[in-house]
Scaffold this active site. Structure first.
Site, PDB file in Angstrom:
ATOM      1  N   SER A 137     -49.479  -6.549  39.052  1.00 38.10           N
ATOM      2  CA  SER A 137     -50.547  -6.555  38.073  1.00 38.10           C
ATOM      3  C   SER A 137     -51.409  -7.797  38.252  1.00 38.10           C
ATOM      4  O   SER A 137     -50.953  -8.806  38.793  1.00 38.10           O
ATOM      5  CB  SER A 137     -49.951  -6.551  36.656  1.00 38.10           C
ATOM      6  OG  SER A 137     -50.950  -6.764  35.671  1.00 38.10           O
ATOM      7  N   TYR A 150     -44.093  -9.848  29.999  1.00 41.51           N
ATOM      8  CA  TYR A 150     -44.623  -8.990  31.048  1.00 41.51           C
ATOM      9  C   TYR A 150     -45.168  -9.828  32.202  1.00 41.51           C
ATOM     10  O   TYR A 150     -44.889  -9.545  33.376  1.00 41.51           O
ATOM     11  CB  TYR A 150     -45.712  -8.102  30.468  1.00 41.51           C
ATOM     12  CG  TYR A 150     -46.339  -7.141  31.449  1.00 41.51           C
ATOM     13  CD1 TYR A 150     -45.636  -6.045  31.930  1.00 41.51           C
ATOM     14  CD2 TYR A 150     -47.658  -7.324  31.883  1.00 41.51           C
ATOM     15  CE1 TYR A 150     -46.212  -5.165  32.819  1.00 41.51           C
ATOM     16  CE2 TYR A 150     -48.244  -6.441  32.773  1.00 41.51           C
ATOM     17  CZ  TYR A 150     -47.524  -5.360  33.240  1.00 41.51           C
ATOM     18  OH  TYR A 150     -48.096  -4.493  34.123  1.00 41.51           O
ATOM     19  N   ALA A 152     -44.294 -12.822  32.982  1.00 42.38           N
ATOM     20  CA  ALA A 152     -43.156 -13.444  33.667  1.00 42.38           C
ATOM     21  C   ALA A 152     -42.564 -12.493  34.691  1.00 42.38           C
ATOM     22  O   ALA A 152     -42.246 -12.886  35.825  1.00 42.38           O
ATOM     23  CB  ALA A 152     -42.095 -13.867  32.648  1.00 42.38           C
ATOM     24  N   SER A 153     -42.423 -11.221  34.332  1.00 35.04           N
ATOM     25  CA  SER A 153     -41.824 -10.254  35.252  1.00 35.04           C
ATOM     26  C   SER A 153     -42.737  -9.972  36.434  1.00 35.04           C
ATOM     27  O   SER A 153     -42.276  -9.807  37.571  1.00 35.04           O
ATOM     28  CB  SER A 153     -41.484  -8.950  34.511  1.00 35.04           C
ATOM     29  OG  SER A 153     -42.651  -8.257  34.110  1.00 35.04           O
ATOM     30  N   LYS A 154     -44.043  -9.927  36.205  1.00 36.80           N
ATOM     31  CA  LYS A 154     -44.963  -9.618  37.292  1.00 36.80           C
ATOM     32  C   LYS A 154     -45.225 -10.846  38.176  1.00 36.80           C
ATOM     33  O   LYS A 154     -45.451 -10.694  39.390  1.00 36.80           O
ATOM     34  CB  LYS A 154     -46.277  -9.057  36.735  1.00 36.80           C
ATOM     35  CG  LYS A 154     -46.111  -7.695  36.077  1.00 36.80           C
ATOM     36  CD  LYS A 154     -45.554  -6.658  37.058  1.00 36.80           C
ATOM     37  CE  LYS A 154     -45.477  -5.270  36.440  1.00 36.80           C
ATOM     38  NZ  LYS A 154     -44.958  -4.262  37.384  1.00 36.80           N
TER      39      LYS A 154
END
Length: 269
Positions: A137, A150, A152-154
């Site tokens: 993203s 979100y 952090a995960s991407k």
């Protein structure tokens, strides 16, 4: 990569972007193993491309289900393309999220693709040439309020992609990282859509994203950032983050207000 020669494991295949990628791959002649928890959204494609598409139900956060995917990939004679497109998100300020919601997001968005990629790497190495595609993203490069977990995960998925590319540099496996901007999907929450509308954000349709991904795969690209001015802001954030800080601070009252709305779960690229 010659798409008509591709044998693909595609995760998140029933979601907006994943479903569009599945359709584009099948139309290009690829053979696709579509991984999703539910089959319903895939049924029209399964009827249209019975020789190119098959479905396996799996929760990729469960080790046993990841091994089901491995077995299914072996059953079709191996793969040369892995597309990690599954992802989930909640639009909310961090303190509004339960620990279980944060952990579930991290499990789907980063733990699952890392573990599945590790499991399938030996098979990918057997191919004459192969590729791993990770769908990230714009928020994998720009930290955005209301999307802290979100992001952090991407960010992690982008780092994983870069490190894996370098780890596999002396093999026949390439790694493509894809960073869509906001995308119209059926799972976008009213609150997330209201934020996009209020900010007059550019929002792509899934077919536009899928077409760009297919071209990037065919062109053996290493990364793909979709949209202008989003690509500019990614660059600006890396060079002059304080300017982006000031711009986003002005949006905080709106973001806080909209994040308070109920039913604010969303699925975004």
């Amino acid at each position: 990569m010659q798409l008509h020669e591709a044998r693909v494991v595609l995760t998140g295949a029933s979601g907006g972007i994943g479903l569009a990628i599945a359709s584009a791959l099948c139309a290009s002649g690829a053979r696709v193993l579509a991984v999703a928890r539910h089959q319903e959204a895939l049924e029209p494609l399964l009827e249209r491309y019975p020789l190119h598409l098959c479905w396996i139900g799996a929760d990729l956060t469960v080790p046993g289900d990841r091994h089901k995917v491995l077995a299914a990939a072996e059953a079709i004679g191996g793969i040369n393309l892995l597309v990690n497109a599954a992802g989930v998100n909640h639009f909310a300020m961090l303190e509004q999220l339960d620990d279980s919601e944060i952990n579930a997001m991290l499990a789907v968005n980063i733990s699952a693709p890392i573990c599945l990629t590790k499991l399938l790497l030996p098979m990918l190495k057997q191919a004459e040439s192969a590729m791993v595609v990770n769908v990230g993203s714009t928020y994998g490069s720009i930290g955005y309020p209301g999307y802290a977990s979100y992001c952090a995960s991407k960010f992690a998925l982008r780092g994983f992609s870069e490190a894996l590319r370098r780890e596999l540099a002396d093999t026949r496996i390439s790694v493509l990282y894809v960073a869509p901007r906001a995308t119209h999907t059926g799972m976008n929450s009213p609150a997330a859509q209201a934020l996009n509308d209020a900010l007059k954000a550019n929002v792509d349709d899934p077919q536009t994203v899928a077409s760009a991904v297919i071209r990037a795969i065919a062109g053996d690209r290493r990364d793909l950032y979709l949209g202008w001015p989003e690509r500019f802001f990614v660059r600006l954030n890396s060079l002059l983050p304080h300017l982006v800080d000031r711009g986003l601070r002005k949006q905080l009252p709106l973001i806080r207000r909209l994040s308070q709305k109920p039913d604010n779960e969303s699925l975004k690229p």
